[in-house]
Design an enzyme around this catalytic site. Structure first.
Site, PDB file in Angstrom:
ATOM      1  N   GLN A   1     -11.281   6.097  -1.463  1.00 46.46           N
ATOM      2  CA  GLN A   1     -12.050   6.999  -2.436  1.00 46.46           C
ATOM      3  C   GLN A   1     -11.672   8.471  -2.115  1.00 46.46           C
ATOM      4  OE1 GLN A   1     -16.241   5.982  -2.502  1.00 46.46           O
ATOM      5  NE2 GLN A   1     -15.895   4.272  -3.052  1.00 46.46           N
ATOM      6  N   GLY A   2     -11.912   9.200  -0.748  1.00 43.33           N
ATOM      7  CA  GLY A   2     -11.839  10.325  -0.307  1.00 43.33           C
ATOM      8  C   GLY A   2     -10.567  11.158  -0.741  1.00 43.33           C
TER       9      GLY A   2
ATOM     10  N   GLU B   1     -14.817  17.188   4.322  1.00 46.38           N
ATOM     11  CA  GLU B   1     -15.336  16.046   4.652  1.00 46.38           C
ATOM     12  C   GLU B   1     -15.931  16.080   6.283  1.00 46.38           C
ATOM     13  OE1 GLU B   1     -12.979  12.836   1.674  1.00 46.38           O
ATOM     14  OE2 GLU B   1     -12.823  12.774   3.947  1.00 46.38           O
TER      15      GLU B   1
ATOM     16  N   ARG C   1     -10.879   7.895  14.086  1.00 47.12           N
ATOM     17  CA  ARG C   1     -10.068   8.617  12.741  1.00 47.12           C
ATOM     18  C   ARG C   1     -10.804   9.500  12.109  1.00 47.12           C
ATOM     19  NH1 ARG C   1      -9.296   7.848   7.315  1.00 47.12           N
ATOM     20  NH2 ARG C   1     -10.609   6.081   7.227  1.00 47.12           N
TER      21      ARG C   1
ATOM     22  N   HIS D   1     -14.514  -0.643   8.803  1.00 47.27           N
ATOM     23  CA  HIS D   1     -13.788  -0.075   7.669  1.00 47.27           C
ATOM     24  C   HIS D   1     -12.142   0.300   7.972  1.00 47.27           C
ATOM     25  CE1 HIS D   1     -12.932   3.135   4.691  1.00 47.27           C
ATOM     26  NE2 HIS D   1     -12.704   4.045   5.419  1.00 47.27           N
TER      27      HIS D   1
ATOM     28  N   ARG E   1     -17.364  10.611  11.893  1.00 46.51           N
ATOM     29  CA  ARG E   1     -17.781   8.969  11.443  1.00 46.51           C
ATOM     30  C   ARG E   1     -18.540   8.304  12.618  1.00 46.51           C
ATOM     31  NH1 ARG E   1     -13.101   6.855   7.343  1.00 46.51           N
ATOM     32  NH2 ARG E   1     -13.389   8.580   5.653  1.00 46.51           N
TER      33      ARG E   1
ATOM     34  N   GLY F   1       0.781  -1.099   0.016  1.00 44.51           N
ATOM     35  CA  GLY F   1      -0.030   0.038  -0.041  1.00 44.51           C
ATOM     36  C   GLY F   1       0.872   1.192   0.109  1.00 44.51           C
TER      37      GLY F   1
ATOM     38  N   LYS G   1       0.551  -9.791  -0.460  1.00 43.41           N
ATOM     39  CA  LYS G   1      -0.345 -10.987  -0.405  1.00 43.41           C
ATOM     40  C   LYS G   1      -0.983 -11.365  -1.823  1.00 43.41           C
ATOM     41  CE  LYS G   1      -3.790 -12.270   2.840  1.00 43.41           C
ATOM     42  NZ  LYS G   1      -4.605 -12.008   4.030  1.00 43.41           N
TER      43      LYS G   1
ATOM     44  N   ASN H   1      -5.735  -1.850   0.959  1.00 45.88           N
ATOM     45  CA  ASN H   1      -6.740  -0.822   1.306  1.00 45.88           C
ATOM     46  C   ASN H   1      -6.559   0.790   0.510  1.00 45.88           C
ATOM     47  OD1 ASN H   1      -7.990  -2.579   2.807  1.00 45.88           O
ATOM     48  ND2 ASN H   1      -7.294  -1.579   4.669  1.00 45.88           N
TER      49      ASN H   1
ATOM     50  N   HIS I   1     -17.558   2.509   8.864  1.00 47.42           N
ATOM     51  CA  HIS I   1     -17.805   3.706   8.155  1.00 47.42           C
ATOM     52  C   HIS I   1     -19.197   3.866   7.843  1.00 47.42           C
ATOM     53  CE1 HIS I   1     -18.077   6.191   4.382  1.00 47.42           C
ATOM     54  NE2 HIS I   1     -16.767   6.623   4.559  1.00 47.42           N
TER      55      HIS I   1
END
Length: 647
Positions: free
Chosen positions: A129-130, A196, A467, A432, A371, A96, A117, A124, A316
């Site tokens: 997206q954000g 956001e 978060r 999430h 969230r 990632g 893997k 992730n 989420h």
């Protein structure tokens, strides 16, 4: 054992057997614990951890096992290409944003193996997206970003970590742009900054609604072109290779399983970075890809690393709900499709099935609340109305704006007959993000020498109890960068012994059992995996209670015992490995860590809400810490497969 330690406490006795006389599943809060050498008043958790780790390492001499080493200073490609043992300067577990960013920097100083893997893009990061939050607007400030982060984190964040991340964020964006990452720009030619939930300013840098994919693309392109970086796809990490140096644990590499050839491959490394992501698949409904089975957290726990804040699992608020789609999916999704926070940030409104707006009833910030608040509100509203999903409507916005900002979401919904420019989106909460993980200092260091962490697998203190949206990619970038220099320093002071591979018993594939037995083991494991996920969803979800947590703890212990008994009755040996079985070990391990931590927190804070302790308590504003414990009475999922240092 989970223990709350105040930030003003002193030296962590990492090797203290605090689980003595108890099973590792039990947990308690310990207050008023006396530690040797109190730090100065006001020293933050992150600085304290960093200073403690530096102190510990300077206090221990080199182990006698190093005296007999045949040093290998320069690791060349010839030590990586062939054979079941690879020698490398840096081993990076995970592909990632954290793993790739780190690999590109340390590759300037030595050979790097990136162990992933599945395919390199399957992480992730690819599903984020954000965007990335960073202070880039003149009207914004680091102090404002810090304040938003700390409020969202229910005041459990480490202030120094928050300041470091928020301060270094803008430079991370500039570095990505210099590497070729392409972000959206406004009509004025400047970066388009979205807003956001939980943010007081527009500060989200994004690439439409596929930001993680774009960042991953830019980083992967650079990695492929770096001659010092070697990518090992379809290599499942089994266990870290560790030894004891006095009372300190040292990491020397990792055992992996090549899932395409079913060959065990051992990596001996001077430095290991764990960047393997989270553990979303301890739940049946998660936005995480299939690879997110908590492998890194579980491996680190078995390797005696300190784990922290595992009770804080972020759900989420808005994943696509299949039940509300005009055309139902023909097959079950591997992971829930995320509807980014940015939809609400752009003016999306939440309604119940009667088209009644409900978020203002729960919080004055309405859809822009953090969230944890939105997810809990949706959960409560669904239970009160006995409904399966709510509706997120953005159709009142101009069609062109919707399609330009959220092309991926619009295309996905259209597959199932839903036009988001005209119809509301059916959504439901889904697991999430893990706010807890392997405890890290300000440079990504852990209490295991030679082991660094970055990304979701780490607990740096940034997120606290919840978060803030778009802080995850930012944290991964910052800590991947901060871990570079100490890793280089450690690498320069280390040697590799070509005999090191013989120090540990090798895992073996279960070929001797025969195809039918192996098939039956995998089928049974999948069944029990679903059962584990169901228990976690029902009893360790968005709203919790002590009775339900204890019931879950008992059921999971019984389920694990039943699974282990079945395995060994089929002839499975403790050193045998298969991806599904090893993933199940890790899921059990992570589920128990979440449960242990949840039972230890006797208050409701952030993502951990319990009806038995429904309020915040200032005296409980402490990190939850799970220390390494005695190997006695530990299950297979909590033990390393190999025997440490057998020579």
């Amino acid at each position: 054992m989970a223990t709350g330690i105040a930030a003003g406490s002193s030296k962590l006795q990492f090797r203290e057997s605090v689980c003595r006389g108890q099973s590792c599943g039990q947990a308690s809060w310990v207050s008023g614990v006396t530690f040797k050498g109190c730090p100065q008043k006001g020293l933050s958790w992150s600085s304290w951890v960093s200073k403690v780790l530096q102190l510990q390492r300077s206090n221990f001499p080199q182990s006698s096992i190093h005296d007999n080493w045949k040093p290998l200073r320069a690791v060349t490609a010839s030590y990586l290409k062939d054979g079941s043992v690879k020698y490398v300067d840096f081993a990076v577990i995970g592909s990632g944003v954290a793993g790739l960013r780190y690999a590109l920097e340390v590759a300037k100083h030595g050979s790097v193996a990136v162990i992933t893997k599945a395919e390199p893009h399957e992480s992730n990061t690819n599903y984020a997206q954000g965007g990335v939050s960073a202070v880039l607007c003149p009207l914004d400030s680091v102090e404002s970003h810090m304040r938003d982060t700390i409020i969202a984190g229910a005041y459990l964040c480490d202030e120094e970590t928050v300041r470091v991340v928020c301060t270094e964020g803008p430079d991370m964006i500039r570095e990505l742009i210099a590497m070729g990452a392409s972000f959206d720009h406004g009509e004025d030619g400047n970066l388009h900054l979205a807003r956001e939930g939980g943010h007081s300013h527009h500060r989200i840098v994004h690439a439409a609604d596929m930001t993680g994919r774009e960042i991953g693309r830019a980083l992967l392109e650079a990695v492929v072109n770096d001659p010092n970086i070697f990518m090992f796809e379809h290599h499942f990490a089994i266990d870290l290779l560790t030894s004891q140096d006095g009372s300190e644990t040292v990491c020397h590499g990792v055992d992996t399983l090549n899932t395409e050839t079913q060959e065990v491959v051992r990596f001996i490394a001077k430095v290991v970075l764990l960047a393997s992501g989270g553990a979303g698949h301890i739940y049946p409904m998660t936005t995480n890809p299939l690879v997110a089975t908590g492998d890194g957290i579980a491996m680190a726990h078995r390797a005696q690393a300190v784990i922290s804040n595992m009770e804080f699992v972020q759900f989420h608020p808005t994943a696509l709900a299949n039940e509300g789609l005009p055309i139902k999916p023909t097959k079950t999704r591997e992971n829930a499709f995320l509807i980014t926070e940015a939809v609400r940030g752009d003016g999306g409104i939440l309604y119940n099935l009667s088209m009644e707006r409900f978020m203002p009833l729960y919080d004055e910030r309405a859809e822009l609340a953090p969230r944890d608040v939105v997810a809990r509100s949706i959960d409560d509203h669904l239970k009160k109305r006995d409904e399966k999903y709510v509706l997120l409507d953005i159709s009142h916005k101009p069609k062109e704006k919707i399609l330009s900002h959220f092309p991926n979401i619009a295309a996905e919904c259209l597959k199932y007959g839903l036009d988001v420019t005209r119809q509301p989106i059916p959504v439901v909460p889904a697991a999430h993000y893990m706010c807890g993980g392997v405890r890290a200092g300000l440079q990504g260091e852990t209490n295991v020498r030679g082991l660094y962490v970055a990304g979701e697998v780490a607990c740096t203190g940034l997120h606290g109890a919840n978060r803030l949206a778009s802080n995850s990619l930012l944290e991964a970038l910052v800590f991947a960068r901060r871990a570079v220099q100490p890793s280089i320093d450690h690498m320069n002071g280390s040697n590799l012994d070509l005999r090191a591979s013989n120090w540990w018993a090798e895992p073996v594939v279960p070929t001797p059992l025969g195809g039918d037995v192996i098939h039956n083991v995998f089928i049974r494991t999948r069944e029990l995996r679903k059962e584990l996920q169901s228990i976690m969803w029902k009893y360790v979800g968005i709203v919790r209670s002590t009775t339900r947590l204890k019931f879950a703890e008992q059921r999971i212990a019984e389920l694990e015992a039943k699974w282990e008994q079945y395995l060994f009755q089929q002839g499975w040996e403790p050193t045998m490995v298969g991806q599904e079985v090893c993933e199940m070990r890790n899921l059990f391990c992570c589920a128990k860590l979440v449960l242990s931590s949840a039972l230890a927190r006797h208050e409701s804070r952030g993502l951990h809400y319990t009806i038995d302790f429904p309020y915040l308590e200032e005296s409980k504003r402490l990190p939850t810490v799970i220390f390494p414990c005695s190997p006695m009475k530990r299950t297979w999922s909590s033990r390393q497969l190999h025997n440490q240092h057998v020579h």
